[in-house]
Design an enzyme around this catalytic site. Structure first.
Site, PDB file in Angstrom:
ATOM      1  N   LYS A 106       0.823  -1.215   0.000  1.00  0.00           N
ATOM      2  CA  LYS A 106       0.000   0.000   0.000  1.00  0.00           C
ATOM      3  C   LYS A 106       0.860   1.270   0.000  1.00  0.00           C
ATOM      4  CE  LYS A 106      -2.781   0.003   3.469  1.00  0.00           C
ATOM      5  NZ  LYS A 106      -2.296   1.147   4.265  1.00  0.00           N
ATOM      6  N   ARG A 257      -2.780  -9.348  13.531  1.00  0.00           N
ATOM      7  CA  ARG A 257      -3.138  -8.145  12.772  1.00  0.00           C
ATOM      8  C   ARG A 257      -3.962  -8.508  11.541  1.00  0.00           C
ATOM      9  NH1 ARG A 257       2.744  -5.970  12.072  1.00  0.00           N
ATOM     10  NH2 ARG A 257       1.832  -4.423  10.662  1.00  0.00           N
TER      11      ARG A 257
END
Length: 301
Positions: A106, A257
């Site tokens: 990202k 996560r």
């Protein structure tokens, strides 16, 4: 002064008054044209040659002013004629959201998008810190929660985001929200606040690839540069010796996560079904970028 002089001044004053009235009528009438495009006149032929010429000249000037001001307004996006007078008028600036799991690439794609489109790159962490530093109303609210060691509630975060998106750089250049919204509640609150996007980009990368990417990451404490022990190790032995691994870049922690990410991402994607673009994040950064740029260009065209 003599009677003749006084009479002359009186006649001149009357003429000026008549001329002023005629000019006013003709100026108003300058907004309407006849089928041939000539200015329509309600002036009678009883006025002098000088008066008719002056009126025609003034009406022509008024018409030119109207056309000039209409063009000026259209070029700035005002009025119905904007689309005809300017190809860019009314065209919206890019409003983008990018989502992806940790290590999905990202960050790399955000830099490419920012460079390509000139948008303002925004992450919630940066926005919160800036709002707190600026002492804004929502910034102070966020600070109270942060100082107390509590999570900042969605309504405060949305307020911070909305304030930031209303700033001039975002309004003029567009924006790229990085990893936000993270939950369906945030997506709904963002929509309720009147914030809408043009394109929602999702980087899809399998968990096993993400785990490998995260676990292999190392950081140079002196330069801050990030390396990967498999994909991009340092060539210098001295640098290699001082590399450090982040405490949360272990397989155990990254899996936690990822579980949190997957618990919300499908619902968030569901909020943007009509504008969502899913990209294979396992491809090279250049190939991923090409797909993203094509999708954004298609939306903005």
């Amino acid at each position: 002064s003599s009677p003749s002089s006084t009479q002359s001044i009186s006649d001149e004053a009357k003429m000026k008054s008549v001329l002023a009235l005629l000019l006013l009528l003709t100026s108003a009438d300058a907004f309407t044209t006849t089928p041939s495009g000539s200015v329509r006149s309600t002036v009678t032929t009883t006025t002098s040659s000088f008066s008719r010429t002056s009126i025609a000249l003034e009406a022509s000037r008024n018409k030119d002013k109207v056309a000039s001001r209409s063009k000026w307004a259209a070029s700035r996006g005002y009025g119905l004629a904007a689309a005809d007078d300017s190809g860019d008028a009314g065209k919206s600036v890019p409003r983008l959201i990018i989502a992806g799991a940790p290590a999905s690439g990202k960050g790399t794609q955000c830099e490419i998008i920012k460079e390509k489109y000139g948008v303002v790159h925004l992450s919630t962490g940066d926005m919160l810190r800036a709002a707190v530093a600026a002492g804004t109303e929502v910034g102070n609210q966020a600070k109270d929660f942060m100082d107390a060691g509590k999570l900042v509630p969605d309504e405060v975060i949305i307020g911070v985001v909305k304030d930031r998106l209303d700033e001039s750089d975002c309004v003029e250049s567009g924006w790229l929200l990085d990893g936000f919204p993270r939950t369906p509640a945030q997506a709904e609150a963002l929509a309720d606040a009147g914030v809408s996007a043009d394109c929602f980009v999702f980087l899809n990368v399998p968990d096993d690839v993400l785990v490998e990417r995260v676990v292999g990451r190392r950081t140079d404490p002196e330069t801050g540069k990030i390396y990967h022990m498999t994909f991009s190790p340092p060539e210098d032995e001295e640098i290699l010796a001082r590399l450090e691994q982040r405490s949360d870049d272990t397989e155990e922690k990254v899996k936690v996560r990822l579980e949190q990410f997957h618990a919300n991402v499908d619902a968030v994607k569901g909020s943007y079904t009509d504008i969502s673009v899913e990209v294979d994040g396992t491809k090279s950064p250049a190939d991923v970028s090409t797909t993203i740029v094509e999708a954004i260009d298609a939306v903005l065209a």
